[in-house]
Design a protein around this motif. Structure first.
Motif: not given
Lengths: 197, 252
Positions: B109-131
């Motif tokens: 659910r990619p919208e989770l990123i937008d929600e975290i950013v708008s509530h807490f700021g972009s600096q708290v949101c690290v997205v981990a990608i395993d590829a």
């Protein structure tokens, strides 16, 4: 020693409290005018958005109390920005302790990432609580900055030089987070607590 | 100039650190708070704690650990593992974490990123990608700690994460993880060429030269490693001295 931490709607206030506790100080988290005025040191920390923070400070009368304090006051991160005259973040008038305008970083090239986040060094430190720390690294997280001005106390270079610490009379401020800056940060907090007034 | 960051990663299960090789086998490596303190005093620039516990009790233990870390350690730290909604983020930040990292939940659910950013700021949101890269050279993103492949390609997902406002990307190459033959410098360098947020490189650290290469060739902003630090193959002070000699801007 009585150390008061200004209680308002900013994030990350507890990291400052933990840092003080590690140094053996049990601070008081308060928004009471009386408690703030009677403290030996006041710390104005935080992380957050300027216009929301200013709104809260005004509602609680802290916009009058903070600039009128006479003991050493240390603003941290958004605390430093709120101590300036005006911020571009939310186009808001701030406390006006430092006659400076808070601006948003504008990237010049692809490598300039916003926010400025991570460890960067401080330079040209004026004699004060950061004396002797030229070249040391401290931890930053911010998208807005205070340009160089007469109150600049240390300089850091990111995109261009900016005020990483400021001082005027009994007011001290850091754009970086001393509470998250390892030994160097602890030294700055210690100097602030132990300086003679 | 902003320093390149060295980040030890601690996988935590039931209050103890563990480290997997190629994501499967786990070996014991100590108390996370004590280990974190040691790394911090040795000059680690940040710490990452990943909760790999599945049980409810394990979550509670992890939150207690986060509170302890916040009280005792004076450098920034990120927590991840099992964060799937805003309430989890709120719980971790209130416990004292500086940043949180999300992985599978963001892919689902990619919208989770937008929600975290708008509530807490972009600096708290690290997205981990395993590829993982297949033999044709295509990079595919995986869910659930590298167990389930998705339809998403590494580069398009990284771009979306960037554009949704995340603060950082923590990229783990599953091909390189646990192999100790160096980081995925080609993929990292490609990520750095179009992303506007910092990239933390993970997977592949074996020698000190690998760290030099991930910064100089992979253009990573930070390098994360676990077992080389946990088992003492590389000491952080030595690594930092070495990197400084190699003209990498590093905090000493």
């Amino acid at each position: 020693m009585k150390v008061a931490v200004v209680k308002y709607n900013a994030g990350n206030i507890f990291s400052v409290i933990h840092a003080l506790q590690r140094m053996g100080v049990e601070p008081l988290l308060t928004d009471s005018a009386e408690e703030l005025r009677s403290a030996d040191r006041v710390i104005f920390p935080g992380q957050g958005e300027a216009s929301n923070a200013m709104h809260y400070l005004r509602e609680h009368g802290l916009d009058k109390i903070i600039p009128s304090l006479r003991q050493p006051v240390l603003g941290i991160c958004i605390g430093q920005q709120l101590m300036c005259r005006h911020s571009e973040e939310g186009d808001v008038d701030c406390l006006g302790i430092f006659d400076a305008e808070v601006k948003r970083f504008i990237p010049v090239c692809h490598e300039d990432k916003i926010p400025h986040m991570g460890w960067n060094s401080i330079q040209n430190s004026k004699p004060s609580i950061w004396e002797g720390l030229d070249g040391e690294f401290v931890y930053f997280v911010h998208s807005y900055y205070v340009p160089l001005c007469e109150h600049t106390a240390t300089v850091t270079e990111y995109i261009h030089p900016f005020s990483s610490a400021m001082q005027k009379d009994n007011f001290y401020a850091t754009q970086f987070h001393p509470e998250k800056s390892g030994k160097v940060g602890q030294q700055i907090l210690k100097n602030f607590l132990e300086m003679t007034t | 100039m902003l320093a390149k960051r060295i980040i030890p990663c601690l996988d935590v299960k039931d209050g103890q650190t563990v480290k997997g090789t190629n994501f499967l086998q786990l070996r014991q490596a100590g108390d996370p708070v004590e280990l974190g303190k040691i790394y911090s005093s040795q000059g680690a620039d940040e710490l990452v704690f990943l909760d790999i516990t599945a049980s409810h009790e394990g979550r509670k233990t992890f939150t207690d650990m986060v509170q302890k870390v916040a009280a005792e350690i004076d450098i920034p730290f990120t927590v991840g593992g099992g964060i799937s909604e805003l309430a989890d983020v709120e719980r971790m930040l209130s416990a004292g974490a500086d940043k949180i990292s999300i992985n599978s939940a963001a892919l689902r659910r990619p919208e989770l990123i937008d929600e975290i950013v708008s509530h807490f700021g972009s600096q708290v949101c690290v997205v981990a990608i395993d590829a993982q890269q297949d033999e044709k050279g295509t990079w595919t993103c995986y869910l659930n700690g590298g167990r389930i492949p998705t339809e998403r390609g590494l580069f398009e997902w990284a771009k979306e994460v960037n554009d949704r406002g995340a603060g950082e990307i923590l990229f783990t190459s599953m091909n390189h993880d646990g192999v100790k033959q160096g980081f995925a410098c080609d993929a990292l360098s490609q990520l750095a060429s179009f992303l506007t947020i910092p990239v933390i490189a993970s997977g592949g650290a074996g020698r000190m030269e690998d760290f030099r290469d991930v910064f100089a060739q992979g253009h990573a902003d930070a390098a994360l490693a676990a077992s080389v630090f946990h088992f003492g193959q590389i000491s952080i002070p030595e690594l930092k001295e070495y990197l400084r000699k190699e003209k990498i801007n590093i905090r000493i």
